[in-house]
Write a protein that holds these residues in place. Structure first.
Motif, mmCIF file in Angstrom:
data_model
loop_
_atom_site.group_PDB
_atom_site.id
_atom_site.type_symbol
_atom_site.label_atom_id
_atom_site.label_comp_id
_atom_site.label_asym_id
_atom_site.label_seq_id
_atom_site.Cartn_x
_atom_site.Cartn_y
_atom_site.Cartn_z
ATOM 1 N N ARG A 54 0.834 -1.191 0.000
ATOM 2 C CA ARG A 54 0.000 0.000 0.000
ATOM 3 C C ARG A 54 0.871 1.243 0.000
ATOM 4 N N ILE A 55 0.449 2.262 -0.731
ATOM 5 C CA ILE A 55 1.206 3.502 -0.775
ATOM 6 C C ILE A 55 0.775 4.365 0.403
ATOM 7 N N GLY A 56 1.748 4.753 1.213
ATOM 8 C CA GLY A 56 1.465 5.554 2.396
ATOM 9 C C GLY A 56 1.364 7.038 2.072
ATOM 10 N N LYS A 57 0.955 7.794 3.079
ATOM 11 C CA LYS A 57 0.762 9.222 2.915
ATOM 12 C C LYS A 57 2.079 9.924 2.593
ATOM 13 N N GLN A 58 3.161 9.523 3.224
ATOM 14 C CA GLN A 58 4.467 10.132 2.965
ATOM 15 C C GLN A 58 4.907 9.882 1.526
ATOM 16 N N GLN A 59 4.664 8.670 1.027
ATOM 17 C CA GLN A 59 5.040 8.345 -0.351
ATOM 18 C C GLN A 59 4.219 9.160 -1.336
ATOM 19 N N ARG A 60 2.939 9.329 -1.062
ATOM 20 C CA ARG A 60 2.087 10.150 -1.932
ATOM 21 C C ARG A 60 2.567 11.593 -1.954
ATOM 22 N N LYS A 61 2.946 12.125 -0.792
ATOM 23 C CA LYS A 61 3.476 13.483 -0.733
ATOM 24 C C LYS A 61 4.773 13.592 -1.510
ATOM 25 N N SER A 62 5.607 12.585 -1.401
ATOM 26 C CA SER A 62 6.866 12.572 -2.137
ATOM 27 C C SER A 62 6.618 12.509 -3.643
ATOM 28 N N ASN A 63 5.677 11.665 -4.059
ATOM 29 C CA ASN A 63 5.332 11.559 -5.478
ATOM 30 C C ASN A 63 4.784 12.891 -6.000
ATOM 31 N N PHE A 64 3.934 13.542 -5.202
ATOM 32 C CA PHE A 64 3.377 14.826 -5.608
ATOM 33 C C PHE A 64 4.472 15.880 -5.716
ATOM 34 N N ALA A 65 5.398 15.898 -4.751
ATOM 35 C CA ALA A 65 6.494 16.872 -4.792
ATOM 36 C C ALA A 65 7.345 16.665 -6.041
ATOM 37 N N GLU A 66 7.595 15.412 -6.399
ATOM 38 C CA GLU A 66 8.360 15.107 -7.613
ATOM 39 C C GLU A 66 7.593 15.547 -8.860
ATOM 40 N N PHE A 67 6.302 15.255 -8.909
ATOM 41 C CA PHE A 67 5.461 15.660 -10.034
ATOM 42 C C PHE A 67 5.429 17.175 -10.168
ATOM 43 N N LYS A 68 5.249 17.851 -9.044
ATOM 44 C CA LYS A 68 5.174 19.303 -9.052
ATOM 45 C C LYS A 68 6.495 19.922 -9.507
ATOM 46 N N ALA A 69 7.613 19.378 -9.032
ATOM 47 C CA ALA A 69 8.921 19.900 -9.433
ATOM 48 C C ALA A 69 9.187 19.656 -10.915
ATOM 49 N N THR A 70 8.706 18.532 -11.433
ATOM 50 C CA THR A 70 8.945 18.194 -12.830
ATOM 51 C C THR A 70 8.033 18.952 -13.778
ATOM 52 N N PHE A 71 6.751 19.031 -13.470
ATOM 53 C CA PHE A 71 5.773 19.538 -14.429
ATOM 54 C C PHE A 71 5.136 20.879 -14.084
ATOM 55 N N LEU A 72 5.062 21.235 -12.824
ATOM 56 C CA LEU A 72 4.307 22.421 -12.439
ATOM 57 C C LEU A 72 5.180 23.567 -11.927
ATOM 58 N N THR A 73 6.438 23.543 -12.285
ATOM 59 C CA THR A 73 7.323 24.637 -11.915
ATOM 60 C C THR A 73 7.054 25.808 -12.856
ATOM 61 N N PRO A 74 6.795 26.979 -12.298
ATOM 62 C CA PRO A 74 6.550 28.135 -13.175
ATOM 63 C C PRO A 74 7.779 28.421 -14.038
ATOM 64 N N ALA A 75 7.558 28.578 -15.313
ATOM 65 C CA ALA A 75 8.657 28.856 -16.236
ATOM 66 C C ALA A 75 8.164 29.818 -17.302
ATOM 67 N N LYS A 76 9.053 30.682 -17.717
ATOM 68 C CA LYS A 76 8.701 31.601 -18.796
ATOM 69 C C LYS A 76 9.011 30.897 -20.113
ATOM 70 N N VAL A 77 8.025 30.791 -20.939
ATOM 71 C CA VAL A 77 8.186 30.137 -22.236
ATOM 72 C C VAL A 77 8.614 31.207 -23.235
ATOM 73 N N VAL A 78 9.818 31.032 -23.799
ATOM 74 C CA VAL A 78 10.362 31.997 -24.750
ATOM 75 C C VAL A 78 10.215 31.423 -26.165
ATOM 76 N N ASN A 79 10.129 32.284 -27.158
ATOM 77 C CA ASN A 79 9.952 31.855 -28.551
ATOM 78 C C ASN A 79 8.743 30.929 -28.678
ATOM 79 N N ARG A 80 7.606 31.414 -28.252
ATOM 80 C CA ARG A 80 6.388 30.608 -28.215
ATOM 81 C C ARG A 80 5.784 30.422 -29.598
ATOM 82 N N HIS A 81 5.001 29.340 -29.711
ATOM 83 C CA HIS A 81 4.246 29.037 -30.923
ATOM 84 C C HIS A 81 2.827 28.657 -30.523
ATOM 85 N N PRO A 82 1.847 29.108 -31.275
ATOM 86 C CA PRO A 82 0.464 28.735 -30.937
ATOM 87 C C PRO A 82 0.188 27.276 -31.309
#
Length: 132
Positions: A54-82
């Protein structure tokens, strides 16, 4: 013999009615954030074999922190395309970025991170497929 068939037919109808009423009740109970009828655990169970531990609460928090650091880090997108995407997909992405991301997280930075990770993961395969 016809009476036996009609009896069997009624039984099937009754079992169908029972399944339909149960399915409707389950559909309402299993709605999630994005309107899907499956819960996250059901979707995982369909695609992955059941896990022994079973996945514990600490592991879920760790997984979320990893997901957030990988995908949800604010970044300025330069040379954008629609890019054109469906409205329903945009709404889901916007909701993820707004609810799970930091204050400056945008849909564009989330999409950019997801696609960059996808290309990193599949670049060896893409190169092989290109040579086919």
């Amino acid at each position: 013999m016809t009476s036996d068939n009609s009896t069997n037919h009624n039984t099937a109808v009754n079992s169908d009615n029972a399944v339909n009423s149960t399915t409707t009740a389950n559909a309402v109970a299993n709605e999630n954030l994005f309107g899907n009828e499956q819960t996250a655990t059901e979707a995982t169970a369909i695609t992955e074999p059941p896990k022994q531990q079973r996945i514990g609460k600490q592991q879920r928090k760790s997984n979320f922190a990893e997901f957030k650091a990988t995908f949800l880090t604010p970044a300025k997108v330069v040379n954008r395309h629609p890019v054109n995407i469906e409205d329903s997909l945009w709404e889901k992405l916007e909701r993820i970025a707004r609810i799970l991301g930091d204050r400056d997280t945008t849909v564009a930075s989330y999409i950019n991170a997801v696609l960059a990770d996808h290309l990193r993961a599949y670049s060896p395969d893409i190169e092989i497929w290109r040579k086919l």
